[in-house]
Design a protein around this motif. Structure first.
Motif, short mmCIF file in Angstrom:
data_model
loop_
_atom_site.label_atom_id
_atom_site.label_comp_id
_atom_site.label_asym_id
_atom_site.label_seq_id
_atom_site.Cartn_x
_atom_site.Cartn_y
_atom_site.Cartn_z
N ALA A 258 45.32 8.68 -9.23
CA ALA A 258 45.29 9.82 -10.15
C ALA A 258 44.62 11.04 -9.55
CB ALA A 258 44.58 9.43 -11.45
N ALA A 259 43.85 10.85 -8.48
CA ALA A 259 43.16 11.97 -7.85
C ALA A 259 44.05 12.73 -6.89
CB ALA A 259 41.91 11.48 -7.12
N TYR A 260 45.19 12.15 -6.52
CA TYR A 260 46.09 12.88 -5.62
C TYR A 260 47.55 12.81 -6.05
CZ TYR A 260 46.78 8.29 -3.26
OH TYR A 260 47.05 6.98 -2.98
N PHE A 261 47.87 12.05 -7.09
CA PHE A 261 49.19 12.06 -7.69
C PHE A 261 49.04 12.54 -9.13
CE2 PHE A 261 50.81 8.42 -4.81
CZ PHE A 261 51.28 9.34 -3.90
N GLY A 262 49.61 13.64 -9.45
CA GLY A 262 49.52 14.15 -10.81
C GLY A 262 49.82 15.63 -10.84
N ILE A 263 49.78 16.20 -12.04
CA ILE A 263 50.09 17.61 -12.24
C ILE A 263 48.90 18.29 -12.89
CG2 ILE A 263 51.67 19.25 -13.36
CD1 ILE A 263 53.80 17.09 -13.37
N VAL A 374 44.39 13.21 15.54
CA VAL A 374 45.40 13.56 14.54
C VAL A 374 44.72 14.15 13.31
CG1 VAL A 374 47.17 11.92 15.26
CG2 VAL A 374 45.40 11.18 13.65
N GLN A 375 45.42 15.08 12.69
CA GLN A 375 44.99 15.68 11.44
C GLN A 375 46.03 15.35 10.36
OE1 GLN A 375 42.17 18.04 11.29
NE2 GLN A 375 42.47 19.50 12.95
N ASN A 376 45.54 15.06 9.14
CA ASN A 376 46.42 14.78 7.99
C ASN A 376 47.34 13.59 8.24
OD1 ASN A 376 45.25 17.05 6.95
ND2 ASN A 376 47.07 18.35 7.10
N ALA A 377 46.85 12.58 8.93
CA ALA A 377 47.68 11.40 9.21
C ALA A 377 46.86 10.13 9.08
CB ALA A 377 48.28 11.49 10.60
N ALA A 378 45.80 10.17 8.24
CA ALA A 378 44.89 9.04 8.18
C ALA A 378 44.55 8.63 6.74
CB ALA A 378 43.60 9.37 8.94
N LEU A 379 45.51 8.74 5.84
CA LEU A 379 45.26 8.37 4.44
C LEU A 379 44.76 6.94 4.33
CD1 LEU A 379 45.56 8.89 1.33
CD2 LEU A 379 47.89 8.02 1.55
N LYS A 380 45.39 6.01 5.04
CA LYS A 380 45.06 4.59 4.88
C LYS A 380 43.72 4.21 5.48
CE LYS A 380 49.74 2.79 4.39
NZ LYS A 380 50.72 1.79 4.87
N THR A 381 43.20 5.04 6.37
CA THR A 381 41.91 4.73 6.99
C THR A 381 40.79 5.65 6.52
OG1 THR A 381 42.50 6.12 8.89
CG2 THR A 381 42.92 3.74 9.07
N HIS A 382 41.11 6.85 6.03
CA HIS A 382 40.08 7.81 5.66
C HIS A 382 40.15 8.24 4.19
CE1 HIS A 382 39.81 7.90 10.01
NE2 HIS A 382 38.71 8.63 9.93
N GLY A 383 41.14 7.74 3.44
CA GLY A 383 41.13 7.93 2.00
C GLY A 383 41.84 9.14 1.47
N VAL A 384 41.69 9.36 0.16
CA VAL A 384 42.48 10.34 -0.58
C VAL A 384 42.24 11.77 -0.13
CG1 VAL A 384 42.65 8.88 -2.63
CG2 VAL A 384 40.75 10.49 -2.42
N ALA A 385 41.10 12.03 0.52
CA ALA A 385 40.78 13.39 0.94
C ALA A 385 41.51 13.81 2.20
CB ALA A 385 39.27 13.53 1.15
N ASP A 386 42.22 12.89 2.84
CA ASP A 386 42.73 13.17 4.18
C ASP A 386 43.67 14.36 4.22
OD1 ASP A 386 42.95 12.30 7.04
OD2 ASP A 386 45.05 12.18 6.47
N ALA A 387 44.60 14.47 3.29
CA ALA A 387 45.59 15.55 3.32
C ALA A 387 45.14 16.76 2.51
CB ALA A 387 46.93 15.05 2.80
N ASN A 388 43.95 16.70 1.96
CA ASN A 388 43.46 17.77 1.10
C ASN A 388 42.67 18.77 1.92
OD1 ASN A 388 41.51 19.08 -0.94
ND2 ASN A 388 42.88 17.95 -2.28
N ILE A 389 42.77 20.03 1.57
CA ILE A 389 42.08 21.06 2.34
C ILE A 389 40.57 20.99 2.16
CG2 ILE A 389 42.13 22.83 0.53
CD1 ILE A 389 42.73 24.87 2.73
N SER A 390 40.10 20.25 1.15
CA SER A 390 38.67 20.20 0.85
C SER A 390 37.81 19.87 2.06
CB SER A 390 38.39 19.15 -0.24
OG SER A 390 39.01 19.49 -1.45
#
Length: 428
Positions: A258-263, A374-390
């Motif tokens: 819900a923190a990265y899928f939603g509107i 790599v940047q923005n390619a580690a969701l499974k190892t670094h979590g939901v923040a990986d593709a977020n600009i935060s």
């Protein structure tokens, strides 16, 4: 034969991630970053860049400020140098627009070593350096940072029907066709689908005769940006997440969807209000059908449009529809770029993805000197923040520290209230 050009760190892709890396490297005397970008300009998802699109994070989460608040590459300094700081503070009390951040990215790129219109064709290694072949010559570099972003995802069942009349949401403003008096099928239930739906209902290119909106999720659900969920975008949580086993990380990602899928909630309210107006207040023949828990099973070309099979995952039933246009708001997927083919057998990949270390360096059977990050390619190892600009600045600082072999930027000591679902507090 063209002369080889040299780069200490060669960053491929001029998205926010690598712009952050180069901006943080700029004041350091012992490292330099060169960026190659295939496009002719630096633009942030231009196909979705409406003038009123909202940035989903605070403006202070820019390319540098959370690591180096005094950086000349900060969003605040951009506003100051452009002579709009005071007006921005008045106009942007509620949110920062994505369009303004896009301008900020271009401003930063103009002050860095960015080579536009440079397409990487292949990458090899000669035992000493990486040899990067491009459309304009060869680069030598000891270290690579790959930030090419994710590829638009379209379901396999739709591949044969792709062509005129179909497009992915990321290309909506660029390649989308007029929708006036057309039956439009919109597939997907995330933020980009919501923004496309809002555009369709606005009548910008005509009002559709019908909108069929299908999402495999249980409904059009709001993005969870509540305070405790936002702590998943804290560096301390990323480090904790990375320390878990693979099965634990996978289970955690499911709980955090819900923190990265939603509107965005405001957009959901606007959509509902617009549908109410079209149903009861505005004369016309527009109709709509919003179907949750419904997946696209098949799509095919017809003489006057498309046919599609939709499957209700709850009732396990199917329905066929005819439509004129199809828009895929089906998100993105990570892909290992084709330019890696010459050294693919040396990249330690699993299930089509990289093996990423805690410092974002990928495993490969090459020289110990230098490496590939790599940047923005580690969701499974670094979590939901990986593709977020935060955490762009924090991740860039971590990569720079790793390349230099010393902590040039302080990246630790971040306070965090709790780790949801883990049953204990972090003690600092």
């Amino acid at each position: 034969m063209s002369r080889r050009r040299l780069a200490q760190v060669l960053a491929i892709g001029a998205g926010p991630a690598n712009l952050s890396l180069a901006a943080l490297a700029e004041p350091l005397e012992d490292i330099s970053v060169t960026i190659l970008e295939a496009r002719d300009s630096v633009s942030w998802h231009p196909g979705l860049l409406w003038s009123n699109s909202r940035l989903q994070v605070d403006g202070i989460k820019d390319l540098v400020s959370l690591i180096d608040p005094r950086s000349e590459f900060s969003f605040m300094n951009f506003l100051h140098e452009e002579g709009r700081l005071y007006r921005h503070l008045i106009a942007s009390k509620e949110y920062v627009s994505r369009a303004e951040f896009d301008q900020y990215f271009s401003w930063v790129a103009g002050r860095l070593d960015v080579h536009l219109g440079t397409t990487v064709k292949s990458i090899e290694h000669d035992g000493c350096c990486f040899l990067v072949e491009t459309n304009s010559g060869t680069w030598e570099a000891e270290t690579l940072v790959i930030g090419v972003g994710q590829a638009p995802f379209v379901p396999d069942c739709a591949q044969e029907a792709l062509g005129p009349g179909t497009w992915h949401s990321v290309y909506h403003l660029k390649d989308g066709m007029p929708v006036g008096d057309k039956h439009v099928l919109l597939v997907g239930g995330g933020q980009s689908s919501g923004e496309v739906a809002h555009d369709l209902l606005s009548g910008r290119t005509g009002l559709p005769s019908k909108l069929t909106w299908a999402t495999g999720r249980g409904g059009l659900t709001p993005l969870d940006d509540s305070p405790f969920s936002d702590e998943w975008f804290n560096p301390a949580f990323v480090d904790y997440f990375n320390s878990l086993g693979a099965a634990q990380r996978d289970a955690s990602l499911v709980r955090q969807q819900a923190a990265y899928f939603g509107i965005n909630r405001d957009l959901l309210a606007l959509l509902y209000r617009r549908l109410y107006e079209l149903d009861y207040l505005i004369p016309g023949t527009f109709t709509h059908e919003i179907m949750a828990g419904v997946r696209l099973s098949k799509i095919w070309n017809q003489p006057d449009g498309f046919g599609a099979t939709l499957r209700d995952v709850t009732a396990n039933s199917t329905k066929e529809i005819d439509c004129d246009l199809v828009i895929f708001g089906t998100g993105f997927k990570n892909e290992i770029p084709r330019f890696f083919e010459p050294i693919m057998d040396r990249i330690m990949a699993r299930d089509g993805s990289y093996r990423v270390g805690d410092d974002y360096r990928i495993g490969w059977s090459g020289s110990e000197k230098g490496g590939i990050y790599v940047q923005n390619a580690a969701l499974k190892t670094h979590g939901v923040a990986d593709a977020n600009i935060s955490l762009a600045a924090w991740r860039s600082a971590k990569i720079l520290n790793s390349i230099l072999g010393t902590e040039r930027y302080s990246i630790g000591g971040q306070d965090i209230t709790h780790l949801l679902g883990q049953g204990f507090n972090v003690v600092n």
